[in-house]
Design an enzyme around this catalytic site. Structure first.
Site, PDB file in Angstrom:
ATOM      1  N   GLN A   1      84.131  33.264  28.228  1.00 53.99           N
ATOM      2  CA  GLN A   1      83.801  34.264  29.241  1.00 53.99           C
ATOM      3  C   GLN A   1      82.423  33.942  29.832  1.00 53.99           C
ATOM      4  OE1 GLN A   1      84.961  38.517  27.831  1.00 53.99           O
ATOM      5  NE2 GLN A   1      84.572  37.323  25.980  1.00 53.99           N
TER       6      GLN A   1
ATOM      7  N   HIS B   1      85.573  33.205  33.581  1.00 47.43           N
ATOM      8  CA  HIS B   1      84.764  34.033  34.475  1.00 47.43           C
ATOM      9  C   HIS B   1      83.888  33.198  35.401  1.00 47.43           C
ATOM     10  CE1 HIS B   1      85.091  37.603  31.450  1.00 47.43           C
ATOM     11  NE2 HIS B   1      86.193  37.420  32.156  1.00 47.43           N
TER      12      HIS B   1
ATOM     13  N   CYS C   1      82.697  28.724  48.518  1.00 48.44           N
ATOM     14  CA  CYS C   1      82.647  29.229  49.901  1.00 48.44           C
ATOM     15  C   CYS C   1      83.698  30.319  50.049  1.00 48.44           C
ATOM     16  CB  CYS C   1      82.945  28.092  50.890  1.00 48.44           C
ATOM     17  SG  CYS C   1      83.014  28.688  52.601  1.00 48.44           S
TER      18      CYS C   1
ATOM     19  N   CYS D   1      86.249  29.240  53.017  1.00 46.20           N
ATOM     20  CA  CYS D   1      87.293  28.196  52.948  1.00 46.20           C
ATOM     21  C   CYS D   1      87.648  27.808  51.516  1.00 46.20           C
ATOM     22  CB  CYS D   1      86.835  26.961  53.728  1.00 46.20           C
ATOM     23  SG  CYS D   1      85.581  25.973  52.880  1.00 46.20           S
TER      24      CYS D   1
ATOM     25  N   GLY E   1      81.579  36.083  19.379  1.00 46.47           N
ATOM     26  CA  GLY E   1      80.463  36.600  20.165  1.00 46.47           C
ATOM     27  C   GLY E   1      80.866  37.426  21.361  1.00 46.47           C
TER      28      GLY E   1
ATOM     29  N   SER F   1      82.030  41.494  22.728  1.00 45.74           N
ATOM     30  CA  SER F   1      82.096  42.922  22.367  1.00 45.74           C
ATOM     31  C   SER F   1      83.506  43.465  22.558  1.00 45.74           C
ATOM     32  CB  SER F   1      81.132  43.735  23.240  1.00 45.74           C
ATOM     33  OG  SER F   1      81.565  43.669  24.600  1.00 45.74           O
TER      34      SER F   1
ATOM     35  N   GLU G   1      78.582  41.973  14.791  1.00 48.40           N
ATOM     36  CA  GLU G   1      79.056  43.245  14.210  1.00 48.40           C
ATOM     37  C   GLU G   1      80.454  43.507  14.726  1.00 48.40           C
ATOM     38  OE1 GLU G   1      75.973  45.565  15.887  1.00 48.40           O
ATOM     39  OE2 GLU G   1      76.774  45.414  17.916  1.00 48.40           O
TER      40      GLU G   1
ATOM     41  N   ALA H   1      75.836  33.943  15.063  1.00 44.35           N
ATOM     42  CA  ALA H   1      76.773  32.830  15.316  1.00 44.35           C
ATOM     43  C   ALA H   1      76.222  31.491  14.847  1.00 44.35           C
ATOM     44  CB  ALA H   1      77.095  32.775  16.816  1.00 44.35           C
TER      45      ALA H   1
HETATM   46  C1  BV8 Z   1      90.291  42.140  36.458  1.00 43.59           C
HETATM   47  C2  BV8 Z   1      80.871  37.205  35.192  1.00 43.59           C
HETATM   48  C3  BV8 Z   1      92.344  42.389  37.665  1.00 43.59           C
HETATM   49  C4  BV8 Z   1      79.731  37.931  35.764  1.00 43.59           C
HETATM   50  C5  BV8 Z   1      82.070  38.922  33.996  1.00 43.59           C
HETATM   51  C6  BV8 Z   1      89.096  50.167  32.455  1.00 43.59           C
HETATM   52  C7  BV8 Z   1      89.769  49.732  31.327  1.00 43.59           C
HETATM   53  C8  BV8 Z   1      90.083  48.386  31.164  1.00 43.59           C
HETATM   54  C9  BV8 Z   1      89.713  47.452  32.147  1.00 43.59           C
HETATM   55  C10 BV8 Z   1      89.049  47.893  33.258  1.00 43.59           C
HETATM   56  C11 BV8 Z   1      88.746  49.236  33.416  1.00 43.59           C
HETATM   57  N1  BV8 Z   1      88.096  49.355  34.588  1.00 43.59           N
HETATM   58  C12 BV8 Z   1      87.977  48.133  35.172  1.00 43.59           C
HETATM   59  C13 BV8 Z   1      88.578  47.251  34.376  1.00 43.59           C
HETATM   60  C14 BV8 Z   1      88.713  45.832  34.597  1.00 43.59           C
HETATM   61  C15 BV8 Z   1      87.406  45.133  34.280  1.00 43.59           C
HETATM   62  C16 BV8 Z   1      86.885  45.511  32.919  1.00 43.59           C
HETATM   63  O1  BV8 Z   1      87.400  45.043  31.913  1.00 43.59           O
HETATM   64  N2  BV8 Z   1      85.841  46.344  32.903  1.00 43.59           N
HETATM   65  C17 BV8 Z   1      85.298  46.765  31.632  1.00 43.59           C
HETATM   66  C18 BV8 Z   1      83.781  46.777  31.728  1.00 43.59           C
HETATM   67  C19 BV8 Z   1      85.856  48.150  31.298  1.00 43.59           C
HETATM   68  N3  BV8 Z   1      87.735  43.746  34.283  1.00 43.59           N
HETATM   69  C20 BV8 Z   1      87.696  43.081  35.450  1.00 43.59           C
HETATM   70  O2  BV8 Z   1      87.333  43.540  36.496  1.00 43.59           O
HETATM   71  C21 BV8 Z   1      88.213  41.645  35.378  1.00 43.59           C
HETATM   72  N4  BV8 Z   1      89.183  41.440  36.409  1.00 43.59           N
HETATM   73  O3  BV8 Z   1      90.563  43.036  35.687  1.00 43.59           O
HETATM   74  O4  BV8 Z   1      91.116  41.718  37.505  1.00 43.59           O
HETATM   75  C22 BV8 Z   1      93.340  41.872  36.710  1.00 43.59           C
HETATM   76  C23 BV8 Z   1      94.422  42.656  36.422  1.00 43.59           C
HETATM   77  C24 BV8 Z   1      95.348  42.207  35.540  1.00 43.59           C
HETATM   78  C25 BV8 Z   1      95.235  40.980  34.912  1.00 43.59           C
HETATM   79  C26 BV8 Z   1      94.143  40.201  35.186  1.00 43.59           C
HETATM   80  C27 BV8 Z   1      93.185  40.649  36.083  1.00 43.59           C
HETATM   81  C28 BV8 Z   1      87.097  40.653  35.631  1.00 43.59           C
HETATM   82  C29 BV8 Z   1      86.153  40.692  34.461  1.00 43.59           C
HETATM   83  C30 BV8 Z   1      85.134  39.576  34.624  1.00 43.59           C
HETATM   84  C31 BV8 Z   1      83.840  40.159  35.103  1.00 43.59           C
HETATM   85  N5  BV8 Z   1      82.821  39.132  35.039  1.00 43.59           N
HETATM   86  N6  BV8 Z   1      81.221  37.906  33.982  1.00 43.59           N
HETATM   87  C32 BV8 Z   1      78.484  37.455  35.126  1.00 43.59           C
HETATM   88  O5  BV8 Z   1      78.518  36.830  34.060  1.00 43.59           O
HETATM   89  O6  BV8 Z   1      77.445  37.720  35.745  1.00 43.59           O
HETATM   90  S1  BV8 Z   1      82.240  39.882  32.627  1.00 43.59           S
HETATM   91  C33 BV8 Z   1      80.866  39.757  31.617  1.00 43.59           C
HETATM   92  O7  BV8 Z   1      81.222  40.451  30.424  1.00 43.59           O
HETATM   93  C34 BV8 Z   1      80.538  38.355  31.123  1.00 43.59           C
HETATM   94  O8  BV8 Z   1      81.451  37.373  31.493  1.00 43.59           O
HETATM   95  C35 BV8 Z   1      80.627  38.509  29.624  1.00 43.59           C
HETATM   96  O9  BV8 Z   1      80.849  37.318  29.008  1.00 43.59           O
HETATM   97  C36 BV8 Z   1      81.759  39.441  29.595  1.00 43.59           C
HETATM   98  C37 BV8 Z   1      82.198  40.026  28.347  1.00 43.59           C
HETATM   99  O10 BV8 Z   1      81.075  40.454  27.664  1.00 43.59           O
HETATM  100  P1  BV8 Z   1      80.783  39.711  26.267  1.00 43.59           P
HETATM  101  O11 BV8 Z   1      80.841  38.241  26.478  1.00 43.59           O
HETATM  102  O12 BV8 Z   1      81.686  40.293  25.251  1.00 43.59           O
HETATM  103  O13 BV8 Z   1      79.272  40.084  26.074  1.00 43.59           O
HETATM  104  P2  BV8 Z   1      78.709  41.461  25.477  1.00 43.59           P
HETATM  105  O14 BV8 Z   1      77.246  41.515  25.735  1.00 43.59           O
HETATM  106  O15 BV8 Z   1      79.582  42.594  25.937  1.00 43.59           O
HETATM  107  O16 BV8 Z   1      78.937  41.304  23.911  1.00 43.59           O
HETATM  108  C38 BV8 Z   1      78.168  40.349  23.210  1.00 43.59           C
HETATM  109  C39 BV8 Z   1      78.668  40.396  21.774  1.00 43.59           C
HETATM  110  O17 BV8 Z   1      77.984  39.379  21.043  1.00 43.59           O
HETATM  111  C40 BV8 Z   1      78.359  41.718  21.097  1.00 43.59           C
HETATM  112  O18 BV8 Z   1      79.531  42.163  20.419  1.00 43.59           O
HETATM  113  C41 BV8 Z   1      77.271  41.384  20.087  1.00 43.59           C
HETATM  114  O19 BV8 Z   1      77.432  42.101  18.875  1.00 43.59           O
HETATM  115  C42 BV8 Z   1      77.515  39.916  19.848  1.00 43.59           C
HETATM  116  N7  BV8 Z   1      76.300  39.165  19.517  1.00 43.59           N
HETATM  117  C43 BV8 Z   1      75.032  39.365  19.957  1.00 43.59           C
HETATM  118  N8  BV8 Z   1      74.219  38.453  19.393  1.00 43.59           N
HETATM  119  C44 BV8 Z   1      74.993  37.668  18.597  1.00 43.59           C
HETATM  120  C45 BV8 Z   1      76.314  38.114  18.677  1.00 43.59           C
HETATM  121  N9  BV8 Z   1      77.314  37.557  17.975  1.00 43.59           N
HETATM  122  C46 BV8 Z   1      77.005  36.505  17.195  1.00 43.59           C
HETATM  123  N10 BV8 Z   1      75.756  36.007  17.078  1.00 43.59           N
HETATM  124  C47 BV8 Z   1      74.731  36.564  17.751  1.00 43.59           C
HETATM  125  N11 BV8 Z   1      73.498  36.085  17.609  1.00 43.59           N
END
Ligand code: BV8
Length: 232
Positions: free
Chosen positions: A89, A107, A115, A118, A173, A175, A201, A217
């Site tokens: 991701q 992602h 672009c 195009c 890694g 959430s 966690e 990690a």
């Molecule tokens: C889509 C690019 C249609 C941007 C990103 C309601 C319910 C369900 C879904 C939705 C909803 N409302 C809207 C939606 C859809 C939405 C969604 O899921 N929203 C969520 C917030 C509710 N999804 C979308 O819009 C997606 N598209 O749905 O299209 C569709 C329909 C059908 C089928 C397919 C498609 C598009 C989602 C992509 C958005 N773009 N990234 C950017 O990066 O700037 S998402 C963004 O969050 C990043 O990519 C990131 O990677 C991703 C997920 O987050 P995580 O990677 O999990 O990161 P997070 O911080 O959350 O967690 C970190 C974890 O690491 C934690 O658990 C922590 O404990 C752990 N950690 C921390 N330190 C460590 C560690 N683990 C190990 N070691 C450590 N040291």
């Protein structure tokens, strides 16, 4: 031939490389509102601000280095006697810089530009601006090649096919809050894969996994890979 191993990584795998996570306290989204920055509407409303946000993250990425988790996953990809599919991701290139190949960026990637007029893609400059012109069509419609909220993630067919043939599916890694990525564990289970969550966690999907390994990690991933490769 050993069973196919399919891995999905999230921001947690790059956390110890200094790249912020999204939902941890102090994470990126704690400081910037994704609704304001990581959506097509935000880009249409204020492209300069969104470019500034991604220029900052692109600069951070250049200053970051892969950590032992990235290196361990590259080792697994080299040494596992079966197929390894690495899906991420993350939009950083730390998996590639650690030596992983064929990484599936569902992602998108900070290192690429797109672009909007195009659909041409090219290697992004360090700094992108709204006035940049597309090298192919000349339009000033350039954007980061990133999948924003509300946009369809990339390579979903390849991802579904890999998950369907996985013998072992690991999420590292993440959430488990962003879909459809967070739904892949359900697809893996339905296809008969064993599933393991490796995270700091328990995630929002923790109950969907057969096994779990909690901790940083940089410690848990090398340990997990050693167990797979060395039977340790
Ligand atoms: C889509 C690019 C249609 C941007 C990103 C309601 C319910 C369900 C879904 C939705 C909803 N409302 C809207 C939606 C859809 C939405 C969604 O899921 N929203 C969520 C917030 C509710 N999804 C979308 O819009 C997606 N598209 O749905 O299209 C569709 C329909 C059908 C089928 C397919 C498609 C598009 C989602 C992509 C958005 N773009 N990234 C950017 O990066 O700037 S998402 C963004 O969050 C990043 O990519 C990131 O990677 C991703 C997920 O987050 P995580 O990677 O999990 O990161 P997070 O911080 O959350 O967690 C970190 C974890 O690491 C934690 O658990 C922590 O404990 C752990 N950690 C921390 N330190 C460590 C560690 N683990 C190990 N070691 C450590 N040291």
């Amino acid at each position: 031939m050993a069973e196919p191993v399919v891995i999905l990584t999230g921001a947690g795998v790059s956390a110890e490389s200094g790249l912020g996570t999204f939902r941890d306290k102090g994470g990126i989204w704690a400081r910037f509102d994704p609704a304001r920055l990581a959506t097509p509407e935000a880009f249409a409303a204020d492209p300069a601000q969104v470019h500034t946000f991604y220029n900052l993250r692109r600069a951070n990425c250049l200053d970051a280095a892969p950590n032992p988790a990235h290196h361990a996953l590259a080792r697994l990809g080299r040494d596992w006697p079966g197929e390894v599919v690495l899906i991420t991701q993350n939009v950083d290139d730390l998996h590639e810089r650690a030596g992983s190949t064929g990484v599936i960026h569902m992602h998108g990637r900070l290192a690429r530009a797109l672009c909007a007029a195009c659909a041409h893609r090219w290697d992004a400059p360090r700094e992108m601006r709204p006035t940049d012109r597309c090298p192919r069509c000349g339009e000033t419609a350039t954007r980061p090649d990133i999948v924003w909220f509300g946009e369809y993630p990339y390579h979903m067919d390849r991802i579904a096919a890999a998950v369907a043939r996985a013998g072992l599916f690991a999420v590292i890694g993440s959430s488990g809050q962003v879909y459809p990525a967070a739904g892949l564990v359900g697809e893996a289970r339905a296809a008969g894969a064993r599933t393991v969550e490796i995270n700091l966690e328990p995630s929002a999907r923790a109950d969907a996994f057969d096994d779990a390994l909690y901790g940083p990690a940089s410690e848990t991933v090398p340990h997990w890979v050693a167990g797979l490769l060395d039977g340790g």
